[in-house]
Design an enzyme around this catalytic site. Structure first.
Site, PDB file in Angstrom:
ATOM      1  N   LYS A  22     -40.421  27.928  25.826  1.00 29.41           N
ATOM      2  CA  LYS A  22     -40.519  26.836  26.800  1.00 29.41           C
ATOM      3  C   LYS A  22     -39.569  27.064  27.980  1.00 29.41           C
ATOM      4  CE  LYS A  22     -38.117  22.880  26.130  1.00 29.41           C
ATOM      5  NZ  LYS A  22     -37.299  22.531  27.298  1.00 29.41           N
ATOM      6  N   ASN A  23     -38.322  27.414  27.675  1.00 26.94           N
ATOM      7  CA  ASN A  23     -37.317  27.510  28.741  1.00 26.94           C
ATOM      8  C   ASN A  23     -37.486  28.743  29.615  1.00 26.94           C
ATOM      9  OD1 ASN A  23     -36.294  25.132  27.920  1.00 26.94           O
ATOM     10  ND2 ASN A  23     -34.378  25.945  27.051  1.00 26.94           N
ATOM     11  N   ARG A  93     -36.477  16.895  32.960  1.00 24.89           N
ATOM     12  CA  ARG A  93     -35.408  17.288  33.876  1.00 24.89           C
ATOM     13  C   ARG A  93     -35.642  18.651  34.514  1.00 24.89           C
ATOM     14  NH1 ARG A  93     -30.738  15.578  34.299  1.00 24.89           N
ATOM     15  NH2 ARG A  93     -30.143  17.742  34.564  1.00 24.89           N
ATOM     16  N   CYS A 117     -29.788  11.708  30.599  1.00 27.09           N
ATOM     17  CA  CYS A 117     -30.693  11.655  29.454  1.00 27.09           C
ATOM     18  C   CYS A 117     -29.841  11.435  28.218  1.00 27.09           C
ATOM     19  CB  CYS A 117     -31.542  12.908  29.341  1.00 27.09           C
ATOM     20  SG  CYS A 117     -30.597  14.358  28.909  1.00 27.09           S
ATOM     21  N   ARG A 122     -25.755  15.090  32.798  1.00 24.50           N
ATOM     22  CA  ARG A 122     -26.512  16.234  33.323  1.00 24.50           C
ATOM     23  C   ARG A 122     -26.746  16.203  34.838  1.00 24.50           C
ATOM     24  NH1 ARG A 122     -31.149  17.809  29.041  1.00 24.50           N
ATOM     25  NH2 ARG A 122     -30.859  19.861  29.968  1.00 24.50           N
ATOM     26  N   PRO A 123     -25.672  16.315  35.599  1.00 20.46           N
ATOM     27  CA  PRO A 123     -25.822  16.338  37.059  1.00 20.46           C
ATOM     28  C   PRO A 123     -26.434  17.650  37.557  1.00 20.46           C
ATOM     29  CG  PRO A 123     -23.529  16.698  36.442  1.00 20.46           C
ATOM     30  CD  PRO A 123     -24.283  16.457  35.171  1.00 20.46           C
ATOM     31  N   VAL A 124     -26.846  17.680  38.838  1.00 17.40           N
ATOM     32  CA  VAL A 124     -27.380  18.915  39.433  1.00 17.40           C
ATOM     33  C   VAL A 124     -26.572  19.302  40.679  1.00 17.40           C
ATOM     34  CG1 VAL A 124     -29.737  18.778  38.531  1.00 17.40           C
ATOM     35  CG2 VAL A 124     -29.171  17.568  40.634  1.00 17.40           C
ATOM     36  N   ASP A 125     -25.290  18.905  40.669  1.00 14.05           N
ATOM     37  CA  ASP A 125     -24.435  19.170  41.824  1.00 14.05           C
ATOM     38  C   ASP A 125     -24.307  20.665  42.126  1.00 14.05           C
ATOM     39  OD1 ASP A 125     -22.990  18.900  39.247  1.00 14.05           O
ATOM     40  OD2 ASP A 125     -21.311  19.694  40.413  1.00 14.05           O
ATOM     41  N   GLN A 126     -24.322  21.503  41.095  1.00 21.60           N
ATOM     42  CA  GLN A 126     -24.158  22.952  41.319  1.00 21.60           C
ATOM     43  C   GLN A 126     -25.363  23.537  42.058  1.00 21.60           C
ATOM     44  OE1 GLN A 126     -21.204  24.638  40.419  1.00 21.60           O
ATOM     45  NE2 GLN A 126     -20.644  22.497  40.130  1.00 21.60           N
ATOM     46  N   ASP A 306     -28.732  24.364  21.860  1.00 23.04           N
ATOM     47  CA  ASP A 306     -30.076  23.955  21.440  1.00 23.04           C
ATOM     48  C   ASP A 306     -30.326  24.211  19.949  1.00 23.04           C
ATOM     49  OD1 ASP A 306     -30.673  23.029  23.928  1.00 23.04           O
ATOM     50  OD2 ASP A 306     -32.046  24.648  24.481  1.00 23.04           O
ATOM     51  N   ILE A 328     -21.130  22.099  25.241  1.00 22.54           N
ATOM     52  CA  ILE A 328     -21.965  22.142  26.444  1.00 22.54           C
ATOM     53  C   ILE A 328     -22.315  20.730  26.947  1.00 22.54           C
ATOM     54  CG2 ILE A 328     -24.065  23.101  27.485  1.00 22.54           C
ATOM     55  CD1 ILE A 328     -22.198  25.274  26.430  1.00 22.54           C
ATOM     56  N   ARG A 398     -42.353  17.839  22.948  1.00 19.52           N
ATOM     57  CA  ARG A 398     -42.006  18.378  24.259  1.00 19.52           C
ATOM     58  C   ARG A 398     -41.675  19.863  24.170  1.00 19.52           C
ATOM     59  NH1 ARG A 398     -37.077  16.197  26.442  1.00 19.52           N
ATOM     60  NH2 ARG A 398     -37.446  18.027  27.688  1.00 19.52           N
TER      61      ARG A 398
HETATM   62  C1  UD1 Z   1     -30.843  24.434  30.003  1.00 17.00           C
HETATM   63  C2  UD1 Z   1     -31.939  24.373  28.974  1.00 17.00           C
HETATM   64  C3  UD1 Z   1     -31.534  23.466  27.812  1.00 17.00           C
HETATM   65  C4  UD1 Z   1     -30.190  23.905  27.253  1.00 17.00           C
HETATM   66  C5  UD1 Z   1     -29.151  24.051  28.359  1.00 17.00           C
HETATM   67  C6  UD1 Z   1     -27.849  24.652  27.868  1.00 17.00           C
HETATM   68  C7  UD1 Z   1     -33.931  24.696  30.315  1.00 17.00           C
HETATM   69  C8  UD1 Z   1     -35.176  24.106  30.897  1.00 17.00           C
HETATM   70  N1  UD1 Z   1     -33.144  23.862  29.623  1.00 17.00           N
HETATM   71  O1  UD1 Z   1     -30.668  23.113  30.522  1.00 17.00           O
HETATM   72  O2  UD1 Z   1     -32.541  23.562  26.808  1.00 17.00           O
HETATM   73  O3  UD1 Z   1     -29.735  22.939  26.330  1.00 17.00           O
HETATM   74  O4  UD1 Z   1     -29.641  24.901  29.405  1.00 17.00           O
HETATM   75  O5  UD1 Z   1     -28.062  25.874  27.281  1.00 17.00           O
HETATM   76  O6  UD1 Z   1     -33.695  25.887  30.435  1.00 17.00           O
HETATM   77  N2  UD1 Z   1     -23.919  20.911  34.790  1.00 17.00           N
HETATM   78  C9  UD1 Z   1     -23.241  20.278  35.807  1.00 17.00           C
HETATM   79  N3  UD1 Z   1     -23.741  20.385  37.090  1.00 17.00           N
HETATM   80  C10 UD1 Z   1     -24.869  21.089  37.366  1.00 17.00           C
HETATM   81  C11 UD1 Z   1     -25.550  21.732  36.325  1.00 17.00           C
HETATM   82  C12 UD1 Z   1     -25.047  21.627  35.038  1.00 17.00           C
HETATM   83  O7  UD1 Z   1     -22.220  19.623  35.591  1.00 17.00           O
HETATM   84  O8  UD1 Z   1     -25.259  21.136  38.546  1.00 17.00           O
HETATM   85  C13 UD1 Z   1     -23.397  20.815  33.397  1.00 17.00           C
HETATM   86  C14 UD1 Z   1     -24.344  20.059  32.465  1.00 17.00           C
HETATM   87  O9  UD1 Z   1     -24.141  18.669  32.540  1.00 17.00           O
HETATM   88  C15 UD1 Z   1     -23.970  20.643  31.122  1.00 17.00           C
HETATM   89  C16 UD1 Z   1     -23.641  22.114  31.460  1.00 17.00           C
HETATM   90  O10 UD1 Z   1     -23.367  22.135  32.852  1.00 17.00           O
HETATM   91  O11 UD1 Z   1     -22.833  20.012  30.614  1.00 17.00           O
HETATM   92  C17 UD1 Z   1     -24.767  23.095  31.169  1.00 17.00           C
HETATM   93  O12 UD1 Z   1     -25.975  22.592  31.700  1.00 17.00           O
HETATM   94  P1  UD1 Z   1     -27.173  23.539  32.175  1.00 17.00           P
HETATM   95  O13 UD1 Z   1     -26.964  24.931  31.695  1.00 17.00           O
HETATM   96  O14 UD1 Z   1     -27.390  23.332  33.621  1.00 17.00           O
HETATM   97  O15 UD1 Z   1     -28.391  22.904  31.383  1.00 17.00           O
HETATM   98  P2  UD1 Z   1     -29.877  22.894  31.882  1.00 17.00           P
HETATM   99  O16 UD1 Z   1     -30.080  24.082  32.759  1.00 17.00           O
HETATM  100  O17 UD1 Z   1     -30.256  21.543  32.378  1.00 17.00           O
END
Ligand code: UD1
Length: 420
Positions: A22-23, A93, A117, A122-126, A306, A328, A398
């Site tokens: 899936k990922n 997401r 969630c 789970r922010p997307v600031d990066q 996961d 994580i 899912r």
């Molecule tokens: C992906 C996987 C998910 C897995 C996760 C960690 C997909 C579709 N999903 O989720 O199954 O559990 O990796 O291996 O591939 N973070 C920030 N800011 C950001 C981005 C991330 O603070 O802009 C934090 C997150 O809150 C979390 C950590 O970084 O604590 C890792 O998150 P991330 O690797 O981004 O997870 P996803 O890519 O959403």
């Protein structure tokens, strides 16, 4: 809404074929935004998240035909469409993965903010910071990320933490940027590598994937490509946990053995026998009596977050005490209260769970809260005495293709029923 009714206590034996990841499928689908034309993608798991992503691509005028784990897509090159609506993003997401490709190819992107969630904020600031560094004008307006860039410019990006979809988003955006982009502290996950392989087939210039520094030399144009998605290491790991706990002898076919070392090692530590038959085949033999083992979740190549809930489920009946530390996500212990309702002895302290193995779990009514938690609960149901009803099983659907059917083929007793 469906529920699973599981009659526990059955051993698992036989052969199981692992589905596509899936990922890996999700980012690869979004990469089709990067070039107009026809694509043929294979080993695509038929999952709710994949169908949601296809719907989202449909909104962006990318036509698709999905059957028998293959998707044919046609990107009609309609650059006027660049909005990922709230209705679709809120259910998944990973929809944020359209942000980089849309901006790079169509010059604009309007993507609903995914929000939090069950497993954390789970922010997307990066993602946003990196795109701004690449020259995008990027803001949040009315719950949407609104971004604009005539052409992104390559630069050096230092991620504050390892982010999988963040790395994927920026890697995709950088393929069409002007000049070179270097991603530091990049995610090394096998799914990032799979995406890079697909992008390279499309003509992208990428080196360093699979390490924590990825370099992308921007090109002016990409072309469509065909690809077979890698198998799902988390599904394979979940099956290993299930067999470890129930006891039995199972051969896993089409498993991505090379990237499962952390999970395989842990399963061996619990006392099971795991044979690597070849690069895509594993055999596990377990007598169901497990030793305890500690786990700390980490970015790849560490133990995957996961897999945490599934491993915790098998530790509930181990001989001894185990400590599972979740590094994580801040709130990824939603399964603990449900496991306790089944008789597990678990104490939570900060980011760790201390699990004292008990003689038996007993079937109960329990509630799935997120995708991987629900996989852990299914394993608990398989080893519990009596009947377990797992409500809200849509979370499992899912990310796991026909999981009930696959486990029943191994000897499990799982019924899918309509829930009120
Ligand atoms: C992906 C996987 C998910 C897995 C996760 C960690 C997909 C579709 N999903 O989720 O199954 O559990 O990796 O291996 O591939 N973070 C920030 N800011 C950001 C981005 C991330 O603070 O802009 C934090 C997150 O809150 C979390 C950590 O970084 O604590 C890792 O998150 P991330 O690797 O981004 O997870 P996803 O890519 O959403």
């Amino acid at each position: 809404m469906d529920k699973f009714v599981i009659n526990g206590g059955k051993q698992l034996n036989g052969r199981i074929k692992i589905s596509g990841a899936k990922n890996s499928a999700l980012p690869i689908l979004t990469a089709t935004i990067l070039a107009d034309g026809d694509y043929s993608l294979g080993n695509i798991p038929n999952l709710m998240d994949v169908r949601t992503m296809l719907k989202l691509l449909g909104v962006l005028d990318i036509k698709y035909n999905f059957s028998e784990n293959s998707v044919h897509l046609k990107n009609l090159g309609n650059n006027e469409l660049y909005t990922a609506p709230y209705e679709l993003v809120k259910t998944m997401r990973a929809s944020v993965l359209v942000l980089g490709p849309l901006l790079a190819r169509r010059g604009f992107a309007k993507v609903s903010l995914p929000g939090g969630c069950a497993i954390g904020e789970r922010p997307v600031d990066q993602h946003m910071k990196a795109l701004a560094q690449m020259g995008a004008k990027i803001d949040i307006e009315h719950g949407y990320i609104v971004a604009e860039a005539a052409r992104l410019k390559g630069c050096e990006v230092y991620f504050d933490m390892v982010t999988v979809t963040g790395t994927e988003n920026i890697m995709m955006a950088a393929t069409l940027a002007e000049g070179e982009t270097v991603l530091y502290n990049a995610a090394q996950e096998p799914e990032v590598v799979d995406l890079a392989k697909f992008l390279k087939k499309m003509g992208a210039k990428i080196t360093g994937e699979g390490t924590n520094v990825i370099t992308i030399k921007g090109v002016s144009e990409l072309r469509p490509a065909d690809y077979i998605v890698m198998p799902d290491r988390i599904e394979a790991g979940t099956v290993l946990c299930a067999v470890a706990a129930t006891g039995g002898d199972v051969v896993l076919e089409d498993a991505p053995v090379d990237c499962m070392k952390a999970t395989i090692d842990k399963i061996i530590e619990t006392g099971c026998k795991v044979d690597i038959v070849n690069s895509s085949t594993l055999r596990i033999v377990s007598n169901g009596k497990l030793r305890s083992a500690d786990v700390v979740t980490q970015p790849y190549p560490g133990f995957a977050t996961d897999m945490q809930a599934q491993f915790m489920a098998i530790m509930t009946r181990s001989q001894g005490i185990s400590v599972i530390t979740e590094n994580i996500f801040e709130n990824r212990f939603m399964h603990v209260s449900e496991l306790k309702r089944m008789g597990a002895d678990i104490r939570l302290k900060d980011r760790s769970a201390v699990i004292r193995g008990v003689e038996k779990l007993s079937g109960a009514d329990i509630m799935a809260s997120d995708l991987r938690a629900s996989a852990g609960l299914v394993i608990a149901g398989l080893i519990a005495e009596g009947t377990t009803n797992i409500h809200r099983i849509y979370h499992l659907d899912r990310g796991y293709e026909n999981f009930d059917i696959k486990l029943n083929n191994l000897g499990a007793d799982i019924r899918r029923e309509k829930d009120e």
